[in-house]
Design an enzyme around this catalytic site. Structure first.
Site: not given
Length: 807
Positions: A308-309
């Site tokens: 995920d970012c």
């Protein structure tokens, strides 16, 4: 725990500022140049003749694996490292333009992520209903059709340089807690429904011709199962998703959190997994090598793993799990993660290699996974205009066919929760005036929920009702959805007094529930309840209450109030929500949606969101979670939903007994269970396929209106087993039944999967004895038993296990 550190918060804000800047600036430059290349002299696609088509990775006659290895072998270490972020850098000497991995398509092409731009020939895309509403349709073919339509629009946008090929959807985390801000993005609380949805979505998005063979498939797009795993808290109290440690039992992991991901990989052949922000039992999800290895070795995952970012940076900076950025990078690469959404690997991997913490072969492994997916997408196959999907373009977006599909998704998903004395449907020719109240009644911009783009031609509820009653009047009542003041109450009351019918639109929107924001209360926000009561006191007839939003709402007051005649839940219905709702209210469509998540009372908010246990614990007054384990009172049960028709069922075919073939009297059966219940370990059953069976059901529509109806088949063991679900969904089908007629439904049951439970060690066991199949109030019993071994067979088994003298 404390809130996310200021550095992390600034970075989170900066990410969205950069996204906004990107969207704004992309209208200045050619979208083909800005999205596909960071060098104006490079071709827009790899392997372009005459200069760049002779590389071995451009040879389409070679297997994917060989082409990927050839490409990796041509890259320098520095070039390799620059491929490890979501925006993979160009390699000019090989003719490789930049490649953007981050695009979103949760329920239509979304603006989240730099891979999509609506600045160009394509200005809008079909906005399907948010996932939670689509799930309420319980219709596999509808799920796949919507995903296929999204894939067509995405490929069309890619062909004109406005979108990528790799989409980070679906979100298949379990909607464990009703306050979760992202629960709206999921198929709900049931692991079977989430698993089935994931398969249909992935197959629809990647293409039904995708066999799952990494050397033989041709993907239309790449889908990504997220967020792996046990992720369902965003921001609650002092806890955030970035630093939360999800403490999960092996039992809950096996039968609640993991099944959707296993199906997404095994049956859907997903080409991407996204590892989550949170820790799982003390280890960051992206560093859980055991879980990533399970996906590859046990489930057969063939694809790439993205974080995920910024999920790698927080391992060091926020979670303090490691002592340096280099250690974080070493942990995730060795665990099996391939790219980081963000720039952390690009910044720190070279120093991790120099220090000996990361080996170049760790990077090569990641790149092989990444390039293999690009190759399966046809990125290196030359002129894509001449390839399978090259004909798609702007005319393939916002089509009539896609709008009809979105409309059908809403029609089938809307749930009728209350209908006193058959007050709905309204008789069109007997209604002269309607008063519509509530800010969402005229504001179609809130109908998408989160992860949306620009809808094609949104229809508001006001417009939908005006189609039937042109003189419909409107008053917001509240100035906005949070409804913090009573300003506007009087105007709403004034139009309500004069109307034949009053419709109030209430509920929640993204100010209450969204990514990075969990809810505090399950009640209607602000003064919405007061607004409803003010209107019921002046309206001529009991009003129709329409609820918008993804999460459960405690509307017990309205459920019990005779002045509220009907309640409909419309989730986030997307661009055609206003039309679909009006069709149901005026009887052109018979509602048949079912709630994909139980609606809890407000008292549930006393339970900490951080408690991940699914099963109840009476010793600490913990009621458990979801319909499978929750022991408290519900406002509305999972699977609840009314219709304008009354349906009845009859079991036509159900086996009386399921007999497991003999394998070993020692290993096949455990007759000394602590609770006195015999069971078989699923892994010891010789053939699960051999004991699968079909349940045939007759569904009778006893009403005078045709209907599309959902059949939900549940089961429960007849005997009491510690930790077993109260009941669990084992099958579902959507069927159209004409008025006063019957239709037949067939549901395939795999006892190893559907009738088994997870024990305390996380092992699947199949209880022996009676199991009860449930269709609403109708019950049917079947017995699971094991073939008995004769004494002679047992003696032979024991003799075969005796030690023998060595020669």
């Amino acid at each position: 725990m404390s809130n996310i550190p200021s550095m992390r918060l600034r970075r989170h804000c900066l990410r969205w500022i950069l996204l906004l800047v990107f969207i704004l600036t992309s209208s200045i430059h050619s979208p083909l140049t800005s999205l596909a290349s960071d060098d104006g002299h490079l071709p827009k696609r790899p392997c372009q003749p005459p200069s760049y088509s002779s590389f071995p990775f451009c040879n389409t006659s070679l297997p994917v694996a060989a082409r990927a290895r050839a490409l990796v072998s041509l890259l320098t270490l520095s070039e390799k490292i620059q491929q490890l972020g979501n925006t993979a850098a160009s390699v000019p000497r090989l003719g490789l333009p930049a490649f953007e991995w981050w695009s979103e398509s949760l329920h239509g092409i979304a603006v989240n992520g730099p891979g999509v731009s609506f600045a160009g020939p394509v200005r809008a895309a079909t906005e399907f209903p948010q996932v939670i509403l689509s799930a309420a349709a319980f219709n596999r073919s509808l799920w796949r059709a919507a995903a296929s339509a999204i894939a067509v629009e995405a490929r069309a946008m890619y062909n004109v340089g406005q979108a990528g090929l790799t989409y980070w959807a679906p979100n298949i985390n379990i909607f464990r807690d009703p306050r979760w801000g992202r629960g709206q993005e999921t198929p709900g609380e049931d692991p079977l429904v989430a698993a089935e949805f994931s398969v249909e979505y992935v197959k629809g998005l990647q293409g039904e011709y995708d066999s799952g063979d990494p050397d033989g498939s041709s993907m239309m797009l790449s889908a990504c199962c997220k967020h792996y795993t046990a992720y369902d808290l965003d921001r609650w109290g002092n806890y955030t998703r970035y630093i939360f440690n999800a403490e999960v039992t092996e039992q809950d992991m096996e039968d609640s959190f993991q099944p959707p991901f296993e199906s997404c990989v095994k049956d859907g052949h997903a080409s991407c997994l996204m590892c989550a922000y949170n820790q799982v039992n003390g280890v960051p999800a992206c560093a859980r090598g055991d879980l990533l290895e399970k996906a590859r070795k046990e489930w057969g995952f063939k694809g790439y793993v993205t974080s995920d970012c910024d999920a790698v940076s927080i391992i060091y900076e926020d979670q303090k799990y490691t002592t340096s950025p280099e250690d974080s990078i070493a942990d995730v690469l060795k665990a099996g993660m391939d790219i980081n959404c963000g720039t952390y690997l690009a910044q720190h991997t070279e120093s991790a290699v120099r220090s000996g913490k990361v080996k170049e072969e760790d990077i090569d492994r990641a790149l092989l996974n990444l390039f293999s997916v690009q190759l399966r997408l046809g990125v290196f196959d030359g002129d894509l205009a001449k390839k399978q999907f090259g004909h798609l373009g702007p005319s393939n977006l916002c089509t009539r066919e896609h709008r009809v599909l979105a409309l059908e998704s809403v029609r089938q998903g809307i749930v009728l929760l209350k209908n006193e004395k058959g007050s709905l449907p309204l008789k069109k020719h007997q209604v002269n005036s309607v008063a519509l109240i509530g800010p969402a009644g005229s504001d179609a911009s809130v109908y998408g929920g989160d992860y949306t783009g620009f809808p094609c031609n949104p229809t508001s509820i006001l417009e939908g009702i005006q189609y039937y009653v042109p003189g419909t009047t409107f008053a917001a009542g509240c100035i906005d959805m949070p409804c913090q003041t009573m300003d506007g109450f009087q105007e709403a009351a004034n139009i309500a007094k004069k109307a034949d019918i009053v419709v109030v639109v209430a509920g929640v929107n993204l100010t209450e529930e969204t990514e990075d924001l969990d809810r505090v209360s399950l009640f209607l926000p602000g003064k919405q309840m007061e607004l409803i009561r003010a209107i019921t006191s002046v309206s001529k007839k009991p009003l129709i209450l329409v609820l918008i939003g993804g999460g459960p709402i405690d509307v017990s007051f309205a459920k019990e109030d005779p002045l509220v005649s009907s309640i409909l839940w419309i989730g986030y219905p997307g661009e055609v929500g206003g039309q679909a709702l009006a069709e149901i209210i005026f009887g052109d469509v018979n509602p048949g949606g079912r709630l994909p998540v139980m609606w809890y009372p407000e008292s549930f908010t006393s339970i900490p969101m951080t408690d991940m246990n699914m099963r109840p614990d009476p010793s600490r007054d913990y009621p458990g979670r979801t319909y499978r384990f929750y022991t408290g009172k519900a406002v509305y049960e999972f699977g609840y939903g009314l219709s304008y028709s009354k349906y009845s069922y009859k079991f036509l075919t159900v086996p009386e007994k399921i007999r497991l073939s003999k394998s070993s009297p020692k290993n096949q059966i455990n007759r000394k269970a602590k609770d006195g219940v015999d069971f078989v370990h699923v892994e010891d059953i010789s053939s699960c396929n051999a004991i699968r069976f079909h349940v045939q059901v007759s569904v009778v529509n006893n009403g005078d209106m045709d209907g599309s109806h959902t059949v939900l088949l549940f089961s429960r063991p007849q005997t009491s087993i510690k930790g077993a679900p109260i009941k669990q969904l084992i099958g579902f089908e959507r069927v159209h039944v004409k008025a006063s007629e019957a239709a037949e439904v067939t549901i395939l049951i795999d006892p190893c999967k559907h009738l088994s439970i997870a024990n305390e060690h996380g092992w699947r066991v199949l209880p022996l004895g009676a199991h009860v199949l449930l269709l609403d109030d109708l019950e049917q019993e079947l017995v699971v038993e094991v073939e008995e071994f004769s004494k002679e067979e047992e003696m032979m088994e024991e003799k075969s296990e005796e030690p023998h003298d060595e020669l």
